[in-house]
Design a protein around this motif. Sequence first.
Motif, PDB file in Angstrom:
ATOM      1  N   ILE A 137     -26.911 -40.599   1.698  1.00 17.05           N
ATOM      2  CA  ILE A 137     -27.124 -39.616   0.626  1.00 17.05           C
ATOM      3  C   ILE A 137     -26.704 -40.199  -0.718  1.00 17.05           C
ATOM      4  CG2 ILE A 137     -26.376 -37.372  -0.255  1.00 17.05           C
ATOM      5  CD1 ILE A 137     -26.060 -36.518   2.712  1.00 17.05           C
ATOM      6  N   GLY A 138     -25.587 -40.949  -0.722  1.00 21.81           N
ATOM      7  CA  GLY A 138     -25.140 -41.579  -1.965  1.00 21.81           C
ATOM      8  C   GLY A 138     -26.180 -42.544  -2.521  1.00 21.81           C
ATOM      9  N   ILE A 139     -26.796 -43.325  -1.640  1.00 23.70           N
ATOM     10  CA  ILE A 139     -27.846 -44.268  -2.077  1.00 23.70           C
ATOM     11  C   ILE A 139     -29.061 -43.519  -2.604  1.00 23.70           C
ATOM     12  CG2 ILE A 139     -29.451 -46.030  -1.264  1.00 23.70           C
ATOM     13  CD1 ILE A 139     -27.273 -46.911   0.713  1.00 23.70           C
ATOM     14  N   LEU A 140     -29.459 -42.461  -1.876  1.00 23.72           N
ATOM     15  CA  LEU A 140     -30.638 -41.698  -2.284  1.00 23.72           C
ATOM     16  C   LEU A 140     -30.450 -41.047  -3.642  1.00 23.72           C
ATOM     17  CD1 LEU A 140     -31.660 -40.018   1.098  1.00 23.72           C
ATOM     18  CD2 LEU A 140     -32.812 -41.904  -0.065  1.00 23.72           C
ATOM     19  N   THR A 141     -29.296 -40.438  -3.852  1.00 21.73           N
ATOM     20  CA  THR A 141     -29.066 -39.749  -5.127  1.00 21.73           C
ATOM     21  C   THR A 141     -28.850 -40.736  -6.270  1.00 21.73           C
ATOM     22  OG1 THR A 141     -26.697 -39.594  -4.572  1.00 21.73           O
ATOM     23  CG2 THR A 141     -28.084 -37.699  -4.038  1.00 21.73           C
ATOM     24  N   PHE A 172     -23.011 -33.548  -3.169  1.00 22.34           N
ATOM     25  CA  PHE A 172     -22.088 -32.615  -2.508  1.00 22.34           C
ATOM     26  C   PHE A 172     -22.846 -31.596  -1.656  1.00 22.34           C
ATOM     27  CE2 PHE A 172     -18.879 -34.236  -5.374  1.00 22.34           C
ATOM     28  CZ  PHE A 172     -17.712 -34.116  -4.631  1.00 22.34           C
ATOM     29  N   THR A 173     -23.980 -31.131  -2.151  1.00 16.83           N
ATOM     30  CA  THR A 173     -24.751 -30.145  -1.386  1.00 16.83           C
ATOM     31  C   THR A 173     -25.265 -30.747  -0.085  1.00 16.83           C
ATOM     32  OG1 THR A 173     -25.434 -29.015  -3.421  1.00 16.83           O
ATOM     33  CG2 THR A 173     -26.713 -28.578  -1.432  1.00 16.83           C
ATOM     34  N   LEU A 174     -25.929 -31.897  -0.197  1.00 21.17           N
ATOM     35  CA  LEU A 174     -26.498 -32.524   0.999  1.00 21.17           C
ATOM     36  C   LEU A 174     -25.403 -32.964   1.977  1.00 21.17           C
ATOM     37  CD1 LEU A 174     -29.333 -34.675  -0.635  1.00 21.17           C
ATOM     38  CD2 LEU A 174     -29.599 -32.585   0.725  1.00 21.17           C
ATOM     39  N   ALA A 175     -24.336 -33.603   1.461  1.00 19.01           N
ATOM     40  CA  ALA A 175     -23.277 -34.102   2.341  1.00 19.01           C
ATOM     41  C   ALA A 175     -22.555 -32.961   3.044  1.00 19.01           C
ATOM     42  CB  ALA A 175     -22.279 -34.941   1.536  1.00 19.01           C
ATOM     43  N   SER A 176     -22.254 -31.886   2.331  1.00 16.11           N
ATOM     44  CA  SER A 176     -21.516 -30.781   2.936  1.00 16.11           C
ATOM     45  C   SER A 176     -22.352 -30.049   3.979  1.00 16.11           C
ATOM     46  CB  SER A 176     -21.048 -29.798   1.856  1.00 16.11           C
ATOM     47  OG  SER A 176     -22.149 -29.297   1.118  1.00 16.11           O
ATOM     48  N   TYR A 209     -20.007 -40.187   7.937  1.00 20.01           N
ATOM     49  CA  TYR A 209     -19.882 -41.175   6.855  1.00 20.01           C
ATOM     50  C   TYR A 209     -21.165 -41.987   6.673  1.00 20.01           C
ATOM     51  CZ  TYR A 209     -14.973 -40.101   6.252  1.00 20.01           C
ATOM     52  OH  TYR A 209     -13.798 -39.449   5.962  1.00 20.01           O
ATOM     53  N   SER A 210     -21.917 -42.192   7.748  1.00 20.67           N
ATOM     54  CA  SER A 210     -23.223 -42.853   7.605  1.00 20.67           C
ATOM     55  C   SER A 210     -24.167 -41.988   6.792  1.00 20.67           C
ATOM     56  CB  SER A 210     -23.827 -43.125   8.988  1.00 20.67           C
ATOM     57  OG  SER A 210     -23.024 -44.010   9.740  1.00 20.67           O
ATOM     58  N   ALA A 211     -24.149 -40.687   7.077  1.00 18.89           N
ATOM     59  CA  ALA A 211     -25.008 -39.762   6.328  1.00 18.89           C
ATOM     60  C   ALA A 211     -24.602 -39.700   4.856  1.00 18.89           C
ATOM     61  CB  ALA A 211     -24.944 -38.367   6.954  1.00 18.89           C
ATOM     62  N   SER A 212     -23.289 -39.670   4.596  1.00 20.14           N
ATOM     63  CA  SER A 212     -22.828 -39.601   3.205  1.00 20.14           C
ATOM     64  C   SER A 212     -23.212 -40.867   2.434  1.00 20.14           C
ATOM     65  CB  SER A 212     -21.307 -39.402   3.168  1.00 20.14           C
ATOM     66  OG  SER A 212     -20.633 -40.548   3.658  1.00 20.14           O
ATOM     67  N   ASN A 231     -22.664 -32.223   7.089  1.00 16.21           N
ATOM     68  CA  ASN A 231     -21.437 -32.106   7.883  1.00 16.21           C
ATOM     69  C   ASN A 231     -21.385 -30.791   8.646  1.00 16.21           C
ATOM     70  OD1 ASN A 231     -20.211 -34.588   7.321  1.00 16.21           O
ATOM     71  ND2 ASN A 231     -19.395 -33.850   5.381  1.00 16.21           N
ATOM     72  N   LEU A 232     -21.837 -29.726   8.021  1.00 20.34           N
ATOM     73  CA  LEU A 232     -21.882 -28.434   8.717  1.00 20.34           C
ATOM     74  C   LEU A 232     -22.847 -28.497   9.898  1.00 20.34           C
ATOM     75  CD1 LEU A 232     -21.257 -25.452   9.058  1.00 20.34           C
ATOM     76  CD2 LEU A 232     -22.914 -24.941   7.245  1.00 20.34           C
ATOM     77  N   LEU A 233     -23.991 -29.133   9.687  1.00 22.68           N
ATOM     78  CA  LEU A 233     -24.959 -29.277  10.777  1.00 22.68           C
ATOM     79  C   LEU A 233     -24.364 -30.090  11.928  1.00 22.68           C
ATOM     80  CD1 LEU A 233     -27.835 -28.970  11.917  1.00 22.68           C
ATOM     81  CD2 LEU A 233     -28.458 -31.053  10.668  1.00 22.68           C
ATOM     82  N   LEU A 234     -23.642 -31.163  11.608  1.00 27.19           N
ATOM     83  CA  LEU A 234     -23.006 -31.974  12.644  1.00 27.19           C
ATOM     84  C   LEU A 234     -21.948 -31.184  13.401  1.00 27.19           C
ATOM     85  CD1 LEU A 234     -22.634 -35.386  10.753  1.00 27.19           C
ATOM     86  CD2 LEU A 234     -24.222 -34.842  12.609  1.00 27.19           C
ATOM     87  N   LEU A 235     -21.202 -30.358  12.678  1.00 32.14           N
ATOM     88  CA  LEU A 235     -20.210 -29.504  13.347  1.00 32.14           C
ATOM     89  C   LEU A 235     -20.876 -28.576  14.348  1.00 32.14           C
ATOM     90  CD1 LEU A 235     -17.751 -28.484  10.476  1.00 32.14           C
ATOM     91  CD2 LEU A 235     -17.180 -29.752  12.546  1.00 32.14           C
TER      92      LEU A 235
END
Length: 376
Positions: free
Chosen positions: A122-126, A82-86, A116-119, A89-93
Amino acid sequence: MNNSNVKRAVYSESPFGTALDNFSFHNLMMVTMPDQIPVKSLIRLNWMVSIMASIVIFAFLITLTEDFSKAINSGFQAFLFFTLASFINLLLLRIFQKQRGVSESSANRKFYALSYSASLTIGILTRIIYPAFTGMPIEVERFDDLEDYLPSLLSVFTLNTLILILQNLVIIQQKKIKSEIENLQLKAAASETNNLLLRQQIHPHFLFNSLNAIKSLYKIDPRQGEDYLVHLANFLRVTISNQGTSTALIKNELDFCLDYLAMQKIRFGIALNYSIQIDEQIIRTRYIPYFSLQPLVENVIKHNDLTEDSPIEIRIQEVEGYLCISNNFQPRKYKEPSTGHGLSNLSERYRLLVGEDIHIERDDSLFLVRIKILER
């Protein structure tokens, strides 16, 4: 663009206010990119969501399995995701907010593709790489078919969608509050305009000059004195009328300005000349902010020397969607007292109405003010 046409916003004391009242799910999933993204609010939201998600997952697993090690491991992985994904997303905004040249539909597609590619990454990494660095055990599932991946993919995309919705709720609420503030500022500016009108109406210097002019004219030329009195009456009638709007037809503003110019022409004679070059269709159908033209003309007379040898030439014309008020620049050595609020007030009203400022150009021989012509 009348004041009634400015969109009203409703403020609520709840965290997200009434953001859902006027927005469908589709609206919530649109990339919302205002002029200024509320970065601090989004950062607080990101940390809050990350912490709450990790606590909920930890509590759920510790209740379901009673395996403390697995629960703490999964809770920490959820916190990382959640930290990395959020924050991604803020950086992309922030990145897409700066790309003003990109169309909205193109920006949406690129934003979602990257988000969604980033998420997924991140899901794979975590899920896989995280245990290698922590030494914590993790159950590695074997997937024999593509369909076995769908639950994990669906979970990642669902969680990322939740993050996007929450972030857009904050942005939408921020825009609503900003809109309400701008409405209040517009009302304050309109009130300031009424104050300017009232000061003009009772301005001792103006009335003193006008009454003296009438007195002198009736002694020299009663007909001219009567003309001056008619223009003065029309001018004062407009100043005390309550328009109840932030804009006015160019025709109405021009009529008001011409009454003022006619009085000054009688007063200064050949030392003052003016011309109007505006298409009749524009005069009768387009708008400018209420009480914006006459103060600009008054500034010309107030701040320039007017003599028969060096007359002032005032030109009012339409050029490419702008109303241009220009004059030959002959600054007075002795300047009349001025509050300096005229141009700043008009500038503020334009920023609130159309999001742009008035344009001022000046050199040694010319002074020009350009104001955007508005549609209803």
